[in-house]
Scaffold this motif. Structure first.
Motif, PDB file in Angstrom:
ATOM      1  N   LEU A  27       0.937  -1.158   0.130  1.00 55.52           N
ATOM      2  CA  LEU A  27      -0.046   0.141  -0.075  1.00 55.52           C
ATOM      3  C   LEU A  27       0.982   1.244  -0.054  1.00 55.52           C
ATOM      4  O   LEU A  27       0.343   2.237  -0.046  1.00 55.52           O
ATOM      5  N   LEU A  28       2.162   0.923   0.077  1.00 50.37           N
ATOM      6  CA  LEU A  28       3.002   2.408   0.165  1.00 50.37           C
ATOM      7  C   LEU A  28       4.156   1.950  -1.154  1.00 50.37           C
ATOM      8  O   LEU A  28       4.173   1.060  -1.574  1.00 50.37           O
ATOM      9  N   ILE A  29       4.918   3.250  -1.197  1.00 51.07           N
ATOM     10  CA  ILE A  29       6.157   2.877  -2.060  1.00 51.07           C
ATOM     11  C   ILE A  29       7.285   2.874  -1.231  1.00 51.07           C
ATOM     12  O   ILE A  29       7.535   3.642  -0.271  1.00 51.07           O
ATOM     13  N   ASN A  30       7.671   1.549  -1.649  1.00 45.89           N
ATOM     14  CA  ASN A  30       9.043   0.998  -0.626  1.00 45.89           C
ATOM     15  C   ASN A  30      10.136   1.270  -1.444  1.00 45.89           C
ATOM     16  O   ASN A  30      10.311   0.234  -2.595  1.00 45.89           O
ATOM     17  N   HIS A  31      11.222   1.857  -1.103  1.00 42.19           N
ATOM     18  CA  HIS A  31      12.511   1.959  -1.665  1.00 42.19           C
ATOM     19  C   HIS A  31      13.340   0.836  -1.067  1.00 42.19           C
ATOM     20  O   HIS A  31      13.531   1.017   0.211  1.00 42.19           O
ATOM     21  N   PHE A  32      14.325   0.068  -1.684  1.00 41.41           N
ATOM     22  CA  PHE A  32      15.212  -0.649  -1.086  1.00 41.41           C
ATOM     23  C   PHE A  32      16.429  -0.428  -1.933  1.00 41.41           C
ATOM     24  O   PHE A  32      16.646  -0.240  -3.009  1.00 41.41           O
ATOM     25  N   ILE A  33      17.500   0.129  -1.175  1.00 44.33           N
ATOM     26  CA  ILE A  33      18.796   0.394  -1.720  1.00 44.33           C
ATOM     27  C   ILE A  33      19.526  -0.839  -2.002  1.00 44.33           C
ATOM     28  O   ILE A  33      19.375  -1.980  -1.339  1.00 44.33           O
ATOM     29  N   ILE A  34      19.957  -0.887  -3.216  1.00 41.08           N
ATOM     30  CA  ILE A  34      20.676  -1.891  -3.600  1.00 41.08           C
ATOM     31  C   ILE A  34      22.261  -1.628  -3.986  1.00 41.08           C
ATOM     32  O   ILE A  34      22.450  -0.813  -4.603  1.00 41.08           O
ATOM     33  N   ASN A  35      23.144  -2.234  -3.325  1.00 41.36           N
ATOM     34  CA  ASN A  35      24.684  -2.147  -3.391  1.00 41.36           C
ATOM     35  C   ASN A  35      24.905  -0.771  -3.220  1.00 41.36           C
ATOM     36  O   ASN A  35      26.040  -0.301  -3.976  1.00 41.36           O
ATOM     37  N   ARG A  36      24.257   0.213  -2.393  1.00 39.93           N
ATOM     38  CA  ARG A  36      24.551   1.488  -2.188  1.00 39.93           C
ATOM     39  C   ARG A  36      24.590   2.244  -3.549  1.00 39.93           C
ATOM     40  O   ARG A  36      24.908   3.510  -3.719  1.00 39.93           O
ATOM     41  N   GLU A  37      24.024   1.491  -4.687  1.00 38.34           N
ATOM     42  CA  GLU A  37      24.219   2.386  -5.967  1.00 38.34           C
ATOM     43  C   GLU A  37      22.773   2.913  -6.422  1.00 38.34           C
ATOM     44  O   GLU A  37      22.881   3.838  -7.113  1.00 38.34           O
ATOM     45  N   TRP A  38      21.694   2.012  -6.461  1.00 39.45           N
ATOM     46  CA  TRP A  38      20.474   2.177  -7.023  1.00 39.45           C
ATOM     47  C   TRP A  38      19.243   1.878  -6.004  1.00 39.45           C
ATOM     48  O   TRP A  38      19.752   1.168  -5.313  1.00 39.45           O
ATOM     49  N   TYR A  39      18.296   2.465  -6.147  1.00 32.26           N
ATOM     50  CA  TYR A  39      17.022   1.817  -5.458  1.00 32.26           C
ATOM     51  C   TYR A  39      16.114   0.664  -6.366  1.00 32.26           C
ATOM     52  O   TYR A  39      16.037   1.370  -7.448  1.00 32.26           O
ATOM     53  N   LEU A  40      15.599  -0.155  -5.766  1.00 36.29           N
ATOM     54  CA  LEU A  40      14.649  -0.907  -6.233  1.00 36.29           C
ATOM     55  C   LEU A  40      13.458  -0.610  -5.598  1.00 36.29           C
ATOM     56  O   LEU A  40      13.265  -0.173  -4.443  1.00 36.29           O
ATOM     57  N   VAL A  41      12.372   0.072  -6.517  1.00 34.80           N
ATOM     58  CA  VAL A  41      11.097   0.571  -5.770  1.00 34.80           C
ATOM     59  C   VAL A  41       9.797  -0.417  -5.820  1.00 34.80           C
ATOM     60  O   VAL A  41       9.644  -0.893  -7.180  1.00 34.80           O
ATOM     61  N   ASP A  42       9.191  -0.708  -4.867  1.00 34.76           N
ATOM     62  CA  ASP A  42       8.185  -1.769  -5.042  1.00 34.76           C
ATOM     63  C   ASP A  42       6.840  -0.918  -4.887  1.00 34.76           C
ATOM     64  O   ASP A  42       6.598  -0.116  -3.894  1.00 34.76           O
ATOM     65  N   LEU A  43       6.176  -0.760  -6.057  1.00 35.17           N
ATOM     66  CA  LEU A  43       4.738   0.051  -6.123  1.00 35.17           C
ATOM     67  C   LEU A  43       3.782  -0.852  -5.828  1.00 35.17           C
ATOM     68  O   LEU A  43       3.742  -1.912  -6.172  1.00 35.17           O
ATOM     69  N   PRO A  44       2.754  -0.125  -5.190  1.00 33.72           N
ATOM     70  CA  PRO A  44       1.494  -1.085  -5.162  1.00 33.72           C
ATOM     71  C   PRO A  44       0.803  -1.198  -6.450  1.00 33.72           C
ATOM     72  O   PRO A  44       1.132  -0.823  -7.426  1.00 33.72           O
ATOM     73  N   GLY A  45       0.089  -2.632  -6.278  1.00 38.91           N
ATOM     74  CA  GLY A  45      -0.374  -3.369  -7.369  1.00 38.91           C
ATOM     75  C   GLY A  45      -1.658  -2.272  -7.963  1.00 38.91           C
ATOM     76  O   GLY A  45      -2.059  -1.779  -7.100  1.00 38.91           O
ATOM     77  N   TYR A  46      -1.740  -2.570  -9.171  1.00 41.44           N
ATOM     78  CA  TYR A  46      -2.934  -1.799  -9.667  1.00 41.44           C
ATOM     79  C   TYR A  46      -4.259  -2.846  -9.948  1.00 41.44           C
ATOM     80  O   TYR A  46      -3.920  -4.207 -10.167  1.00 41.44           O
ATOM     81  N   GLY A  47      -5.385  -2.494 -10.008  1.00 42.28           N
ATOM     82  CA  GLY A  47      -6.646  -3.374 -10.678  1.00 42.28           C
ATOM     83  C   GLY A  47      -6.883  -4.348  -9.323  1.00 42.28           C
ATOM     84  O   GLY A  47      -7.783  -5.473  -9.513  1.00 42.28           O
ATOM     85  N   TYR A  48      -6.769  -3.874  -7.978  1.00 46.92           N
ATOM     86  CA  TYR A  48      -7.433  -4.853  -6.934  1.00 46.92           C
ATOM     87  C   TYR A  48      -8.892  -4.387  -6.712  1.00 46.92           C
ATOM     88  O   TYR A  48      -8.825  -3.567  -6.156  1.00 46.92           O
ATOM     89  N   ALA A  49      -9.854  -5.450  -6.819  1.00 48.76           N
ATOM     90  CA  ALA A  49     -11.217  -5.007  -6.889  1.00 48.76           C
ATOM     91  C   ALA A  49     -11.619  -5.040  -5.420  1.00 48.76           C
ATOM     92  O   ALA A  49     -12.479  -4.249  -5.134  1.00 48.76           O
ATOM     93  N   LYS A  50     -10.978  -5.456  -4.465  1.00 52.38           N
ATOM     94  CA  LYS A  50     -11.506  -5.656  -3.132  1.00 52.38           C
ATOM     95  C   LYS A  50     -11.123  -4.401  -2.228  1.00 52.38           C
ATOM     96  O   LYS A  50     -10.649  -4.485  -1.252  1.00 52.38           O
ATOM     97  N   ARG A  51     -10.995  -3.113  -2.665  1.00 49.01           N
ATOM     98  CA  ARG A  51     -10.729  -2.008  -2.119  1.00 49.01           C
ATOM     99  C   ARG A  51     -11.831  -0.730  -2.411  1.00 49.01           C
ATOM    100  O   ARG A  51     -12.681  -1.078  -3.525  1.00 49.01           O
TER     101      ARG A  51
END
Length: 189
Positions: A47-71
């Motif tokens: 439900l949030l934008i999650n940032h994970f730092i990888i090798n102190r060089e870049w961020y992998l960003v986990d975005l919420p999914g789209y199209g979830y009907a039960k909201r």
């Protein structure tokens, strides 16, 4: 929401897809950390934008999914606004990886999201997930069907990757693509 992102200039690579596409499993496979992104049998957990730092060089960003009907409509709109705001406003965002379940024929919601990225001029790739659920031949057919569907409206296709979190398939390809972009970015500074 963009104001809550890390105050950093490192490149960011966002991962997004429909609920239950296997995004958390893919992120955990890419990072070799089974506990990084929370996996759940219940779709729509992010439900949030999650940032994970990888090798102190870049961020992998986990975005919420789209199209979830039960909201609720209000919740869906809030998530949609947050996702679109991040994608359009975040200067550090370098590429969006759109995750698609390889077992399904092209879905309207995915095609609309891909179209929106294209119209918005956002660089993206398509990552097919769950390849272990099909034979290699069926995987090739599924990717080709997707390519043909996109060619109905696109002149040039985005990069495409076939992955299986279960078998760690596609890991080197996705990470290699990110590394190539990072090298280009560092030489263009």
């Amino acid at each position: 929401m963009v104001s809550m992102c890390p105050k950093d200039t490192k490149p960011e690579y966002a991962f997004i897809g429909r609920s239950n596409v296997g995004k958390s499993s893919l992120i955990n496979m890419l990072t070799n950390n089974r506990k990084l992104a929370k996996t759940s049998s219940t779709p729509g957990k992010t439900l949030l934008i999650n940032h994970f730092i990888i090798n102190r060089e870049w961020y992998l960003v986990d975005l919420p999914g789209y199209g979830y009907a039960k909201r609720s409509k209000k919740e869906v709109d809030r998530l949609d606004q947050m996702i679109r705001g991040y994608i359009l406003q975040r200067e550090q965002l370098v590429n969006v990886f759109v995750l698609v379940d390889i077992r399904l024929e092209p879905q309207k919601i995915d095609l609309e999201f891909i179209q929106w990225l294209g119209v918005s001029g956002v660089p993206f790739c398509i990552v097919f997930t769950k390849a272990d659920k099909l034979t290699p031949n069926k995987c090739r057919q599924a990717v080709e069907a997707y390519r043909q569907k996109l060619l109905e409206t696109w002149e040039e296709l985005p990069p495409m990757f076939v992955t299986s979190a279960e078998k760690k398939e596609g890991r080197d390809d996705v990470l290699g693509y990110i590394e190539t972009i990072n090298v280009e970015l560092s030489t263009n500074k």
